[in-house]
Write a protein that holds these residues in place. Structure first.
Motif, short mmCIF file in Angstrom:
data_model
loop_
_atom_site.label_atom_id
_atom_site.label_comp_id
_atom_site.label_asym_id
_atom_site.label_seq_id
_atom_site.Cartn_x
_atom_site.Cartn_y
_atom_site.Cartn_z
N SER A 47 0.85 -1.19 0.00
CA SER A 47 0.00 0.00 0.00
C SER A 47 0.89 1.24 0.00
O SER A 47 2.08 1.17 0.30
CB SER A 47 -0.89 0.02 1.24
OG SER A 47 -0.09 0.23 2.40
N ARG A 78 -3.66 -1.98 -7.92
CA ARG A 78 -4.87 -2.80 -7.82
C ARG A 78 -5.63 -2.30 -6.60
O ARG A 78 -5.05 -2.12 -5.53
CB ARG A 78 -4.49 -4.28 -7.64
CG ARG A 78 -5.67 -5.20 -7.44
CD ARG A 78 -5.22 -6.65 -7.30
NE ARG A 78 -4.49 -6.92 -6.08
CZ ARG A 78 -5.04 -7.20 -4.90
NH1 ARG A 78 -6.36 -7.23 -4.78
NH2 ARG A 78 -4.30 -7.46 -3.85
N HIS A 79 -6.91 -2.06 -6.79
CA HIS A 79 -7.72 -1.57 -5.68
C HIS A 79 -8.38 -2.74 -4.97
O HIS A 79 -9.00 -3.59 -5.59
CB HIS A 79 -8.75 -0.56 -6.17
CG HIS A 79 -8.10 0.68 -6.69
ND1 HIS A 79 -7.69 1.70 -5.88
CD2 HIS A 79 -7.75 1.05 -7.96
CE1 HIS A 79 -7.13 2.64 -6.60
NE2 HIS A 79 -7.15 2.27 -7.87
N ASN A 80 -8.22 -2.76 -3.65
CA ASN A 80 -8.83 -3.77 -2.79
C ASN A 80 -9.70 -3.01 -1.80
O ASN A 80 -9.23 -2.62 -0.73
CB ASN A 80 -7.73 -4.58 -2.09
CG ASN A 80 -8.29 -5.72 -1.28
OD1 ASN A 80 -9.43 -6.12 -1.46
ND2 ASN A 80 -7.48 -6.24 -0.37
N GLN A 83 -8.39 0.40 -0.30
CA GLN A 83 -6.93 0.37 -0.32
C GLN A 83 -6.38 0.15 -1.73
O GLN A 83 -6.86 -0.70 -2.47
CB GLN A 83 -6.42 -0.75 0.60
CG GLN A 83 -4.93 -0.76 0.80
CD GLN A 83 -4.51 -1.80 1.80
OE1 GLN A 83 -5.01 -2.92 1.78
NE2 GLN A 83 -3.59 -1.44 2.67
#
Length: 143
Positions: A47, A78-80, A83
């Motif tokens: 992150s 990559r969006h999680n 985050q």
């Protein structure tokens, strides 16, 4: 590769577009924060907070340098959920960074004088991956 032998890649003429793309990559990695970010991302996604800690700098500096690396196609996000996780797009980037660091550790050739003698850092150019002399693809072919 035998000592003193250049890679076979250099035994053939290189197209201008390929050289321009190499310039984009080299300009994009040129900077201590970007080098730290690429080394941190060599084996894992991280992150922006984790990258800020590893780069030993402020969020804004990490964000700007990640934007440069993304523009050159060296890092993806990559969006999680809320985050954003960043990762390196190519293992050869780590090899490039390691080679650059190794060059700095080599003593100068006998009979030559180092221009800097390692006492003062060289200026880091601003990151503009699109400013190669010959037009290049927006991103390297692997991105």
């Amino acid at each position: 590769m035998p000592a003193g032998r250049e890679p076979e890649l250099l035994d053939r003429p290189l197209p201008d577009a390929e050289l321009a793309t190499a310039v984009v990559v080299l300009r994009a990695v040129a900077g201590p924060i970007r080098l730290r970010l690429l080394l941190a991302l060599q084996h894992r996604e991280l992150s922006i907070g984790e990258l800020t800690d590893r780069a030993h700098t402020h969020y804004a500096a990490v964000s700007a340098n990640l934007a440069c690396l993304r523009a050159a196609g060296l890092v993806t996000v990559r969006h999680n959920g809320p985050q954003a996780l960043y990762r390196s797009t190519n293992p050869h980037v780590t090899t490039l960074v390691a080679a650059a660091l190794e060059v700095t550790r080599q003593p100068p050739d006998p009979g030559t004088e180092p221009t800097n003698a390692g006492t003062e850092p060289r200026r880091t150019p601003t990151c503009d991956p699109s400013s190669a002399a010959t037009p290049a693809p927006a991103q390297p072919s692997w991105a």
